[in-house]
Design a protein around this motif. Structure first.
Motif, PDB file in Angstrom:
ATOM      1  N   ILE A   1      -6.304   3.574  -4.523  1.00  0.00           N
ATOM      2  CA  ILE A   1      -5.805   3.844  -3.168  1.00  0.00           C
ATOM      3  C   ILE A   1      -4.296   3.683  -3.108  1.00  0.00           C
ATOM      4  O   ILE A   1      -3.572   4.533  -2.564  1.00  0.00           O
ATOM      5  CB  ILE A   1      -6.497   2.921  -2.150  1.00  0.00           C
ATOM      6  N   LEU A   2      -3.769   2.592  -3.659  1.00  0.00           N
ATOM      7  CA  LEU A   2      -2.340   2.317  -3.561  1.00  0.00           C
ATOM      8  C   LEU A   2      -1.508   3.269  -4.422  1.00  0.00           C
ATOM      9  O   LEU A   2      -0.375   3.597  -4.059  1.00  0.00           O
ATOM     10  CB  LEU A   2      -2.073   0.863  -3.971  1.00  0.00           C
ATOM     11  N   THR A   3      -2.050   3.715  -5.550  1.00  0.00           N
ATOM     12  CA  THR A   3      -1.317   4.673  -6.377  1.00  0.00           C
ATOM     13  C   THR A   3      -1.106   5.985  -5.637  1.00  0.00           C
ATOM     14  O   THR A   3      -0.001   6.540  -5.607  1.00  0.00           O
ATOM     15  CB  THR A   3      -2.065   4.932  -7.698  1.00  0.00           C
TER      16      THR A   3
ATOM     17  N   GLY B   1       2.658  -0.651   3.644  1.00  0.00           N
ATOM     18  CA  GLY B   1       1.912  -1.505   4.578  1.00  0.00           C
ATOM     19  C   GLY B   1       0.539  -0.980   4.966  1.00  0.00           C
ATOM     20  O   GLY B   1      -0.455  -1.707   4.877  1.00  0.00           O
ATOM     21  N   PRO B   2       0.416   0.291   5.418  1.00  0.00           N
ATOM     22  CA  PRO B   2      -0.924   0.793   5.776  1.00  0.00           C
ATOM     23  C   PRO B   2      -1.899   0.776   4.606  1.00  0.00           C
ATOM     24  O   PRO B   2      -3.068   0.421   4.776  1.00  0.00           O
ATOM     25  CB  PRO B   2      -0.637   2.224   6.248  1.00  0.00           C
ATOM     26  N   GLY B   3      -1.428   1.138   3.423  1.00  0.00           N
ATOM     27  CA  GLY B   3      -2.314   1.095   2.261  1.00  0.00           C
ATOM     28  C   GLY B   3      -2.711  -0.315   1.905  1.00  0.00           C
ATOM     29  O   GLY B   3      -3.869  -0.591   1.555  1.00  0.00           O
ATOM     30  N   LEU B   4      -1.763  -1.255   1.974  1.00  0.00           N
ATOM     31  CA  LEU B   4      -2.071  -2.658   1.678  1.00  0.00           C
ATOM     32  C   LEU B   4      -3.052  -3.226   2.701  1.00  0.00           C
ATOM     33  O   LEU B   4      -3.951  -3.999   2.349  1.00  0.00           O
ATOM     34  CB  LEU B   4      -0.779  -3.474   1.661  1.00  0.00           C
ATOM     35  N   ALA B   5      -2.867  -2.854   3.965  1.00  0.00           N
ATOM     36  CA  ALA B   5      -3.792  -3.323   4.996  1.00  0.00           C
ATOM     37  C   ALA B   5      -5.194  -2.781   4.758  1.00  0.00           C
ATOM     38  O   ALA B   5      -6.191  -3.489   4.935  1.00  0.00           O
ATOM     39  CB  ALA B   5      -3.287  -2.905   6.382  1.00  0.00           C
ATOM     40  N   THR B   6      -5.277  -1.514   4.347  1.00  0.00           N
ATOM     41  CA  THR B   6      -6.577  -0.927   4.034  1.00  0.00           C
ATOM     42  C   THR B   6      -7.258  -1.681   2.916  1.00  0.00           C
ATOM     43  O   THR B   6      -8.436  -2.046   3.008  1.00  0.00           O
ATOM     44  CB  THR B   6      -6.401   0.548   3.635  1.00  0.00           C
ATOM     45  N   VAL B   7      -6.519  -1.939   1.843  1.00  0.00           N
ATOM     46  CA  VAL B   7      -7.073  -2.663   0.700  1.00  0.00           C
ATOM     47  C   VAL B   7      -7.503  -4.067   1.100  1.00  0.00           C
ATOM     48  O   VAL B   7      -8.591  -4.536   0.743  1.00  0.00           O
ATOM     49  CB  VAL B   7      -6.032  -2.703  -0.438  1.00  0.00           C
TER      50      VAL B   7
ATOM     51  N   GLY C   1      -4.567   4.294   5.971  1.00  0.00           N
ATOM     52  CA  GLY C   1      -4.492   4.016   4.548  1.00  0.00           C
ATOM     53  C   GLY C   1      -5.447   4.854   3.740  1.00  0.00           C
ATOM     54  O   GLY C   1      -5.114   5.327   2.649  1.00  0.00           O
ATOM     55  N   MET C   2      -6.655   5.078   4.260  1.00  0.00           N
ATOM     56  CA  MET C   2      -7.620   5.878   3.535  1.00  0.00           C
ATOM     57  C   MET C   2      -7.229   7.360   3.506  1.00  0.00           C
ATOM     58  O   MET C   2      -7.568   8.092   2.578  1.00  0.00           O
ATOM     59  CB  MET C   2      -9.014   5.750   4.167  1.00  0.00           C
ATOM     60  N   MET C   3      -6.487   7.820   4.541  1.00  0.00           N
ATOM     61  CA  MET C   3      -6.044   9.205   4.586  1.00  0.00           C
ATOM     62  C   MET C   3      -4.751   9.441   3.822  1.00  0.00           C
ATOM     63  O   MET C   3      -4.374  10.578   3.578  1.00  0.00           O
ATOM     64  CB  MET C   3      -5.835   9.654   6.042  1.00  0.00           C
ATOM     65  N   ALA C   4      -4.069   8.359   3.432  1.00  0.00           N
ATOM     66  CA  ALA C   4      -2.801   8.517   2.729  1.00  0.00           C
ATOM     67  C   ALA C   4      -3.031   9.229   1.397  1.00  0.00           C
ATOM     68  O   ALA C   4      -3.908   8.880   0.636  1.00  0.00           O
ATOM     69  CB  ALA C   4      -2.158   7.148   2.487  1.00  0.00           C
ATOM     70  N   GLY C   5      -2.214  10.201   1.150  1.00  0.00           N
ATOM     71  CA  GLY C   5      -2.321  10.935  -0.101  1.00  0.00           C
ATOM     72  C   GLY C   5      -3.310  12.059  -0.077  1.00  0.00           C
ATOM     73  O   GLY C   5      -3.417  12.829  -1.035  1.00  0.00           O
ATOM     74  N   SER C   6      -4.088  12.197   0.994  1.00  0.00           N
ATOM     75  CA  SER C   6      -5.065  13.278   1.048  1.00  0.00           C
ATOM     76  C   SER C   6      -4.415  14.624   1.355  1.00  0.00           C
ATOM     77  O   SER C   6      -4.960  15.663   1.028  1.00  0.00           O
ATOM     78  CB  SER C   6      -6.122  12.964   2.124  1.00  0.00           C
TER      79      SER C   6
END
Length: 294
Positions: free
Chosen positions: A174-176, A210-216, A286-291
């Motif tokens: 997710i973070l990558t 931040g959003p990705g870290l919060a998701t994780v 965070g889950m939508m990041a990178g999509s």
């Protein structure tokens, strides 16, 4: 001479029709959302109402009947039980330490995969992603034997190790993908200022993720808070067991007192409900990041 403008009355009509269609669609979506809320909230309401009945009323009344006598003393008995607080402390300790390690280690690994070019980067990342297909419970017996031989059985560390190991692959993935979307211009500007990779990570990539870290953090925290199998196998005493096992133990201790058991379930569920209520927007982002790229 200038040509007179052409008047097309059909466009406003089409716009109004589209507005009506959009309004009807919103109403349908709203109705479906309310129906889904009713379906999902029904078990939660049943849990709350049943936990506020005393044992005789639960045995004599209908399952979905409202309590005639609101037995708040059920929660009072539970909240004065020292063993319950020990379970709660163990869960909080395991979740906080494990999530902290996952966020730090996972974000560092994700930064390396996303922005640092090194040999075997792609095979290593493929290996991390391939770990997602391994069923975690297949490793239960080996982890139990390893924990016994290392002298960690029936300790908080016995749970932290597997929890961190199982959560790192999905966290790194997710973070990558999230860090790959951070503009390269920020990294290049930091390099011109003399920042090395470590400083660039801490001052730019870690805060912007931040959003990705919060998701994780929230996703893994919820999974660890509810985990039962490994906690049951790797611990044996109340001094080191977590809240899901409290439900198991209280069910045995109050075998005929279902309302008391549901009190434990309710108190165990409240932190998760609150965490998701405040963090659902960050989880979705965070889950939508990178999509979507571009």
């Amino acid at each position: 001479m200038c040509a007179s403008p052409v008047i097309r009355p059909a466009a406003p009509v089409d716009a109004m029709a589209a507005g009506r269609r959009l309004t009807v669609g919103n109403v349908v979506i709203g109705v479906l959302a309310l129906l889904w809320l009713f379906v999902t909230a029904t078990p939660f309401l049943f849990m709350i109402f049943t936990s506020l009945k005393d044992a005789p009323e639960y045995m004599s009344s209908e399952s979905w009947a409202m309590p005639k006598h609101w037995a708040f003393e059920n929660y009072g008995m539970l909240l004065t039980n020292a063993t319950f607080y020990r379970y709660l402390f163990n869960s909080v300790l395991v979740v906080i330490v494990s999530v902290t390690v996952i966020v730090i280690v996972g974000s560092m690994a994700a930064y390396a995969f996303a922005r640092i070019e090194f040999r075997f980067a792609k095979p290593l990342f493929a290996f991390v992603v391939a770990a997602l297909i391994v069923p975690v419970h297949v490793t239960l017996v080996p982890i139990y034997l390893m924990t016994k031989h290392m002298g960690l059985y029936d300790t908080a560390a016995a749970l932290m190790g597997p929890y961190i190991a199982f959560a790192l692959p999905v966290s790194i993935f997710i973070l990558t993908e999230f860090m790959r979307q951070i503009p390269k211009e920020l990294e290049e500007a930091a390099q011109l200022d003399g920042c090395g990779p470590f400083k660039i990570f801490w001052t730019i990539f870690f805060p912007l993720s931040g959003p990705g870290l919060a998701t994780v953090a929230i996703f893994n925290g919820i999974m660890m808070w509810n985990e039962f199998i490994f906690a049951y196998v790797l611990t044996s005493t109340p001094q080191h067991r977590t809240l899901p096992l409290a439900i198991w133990d209280f069910q045995g201790q109050y075998a005929s007192n279902v309302p008391m058991t549901l009190c434990v379930v309710a108190l165990t569920s409240f932190p998760l409900v609150i965490a998701y209520a405040f963090g659902q927007e960050r989880i979705i982002k965070g889950m939508m990041a990178g999509s979507v790229k571009g």
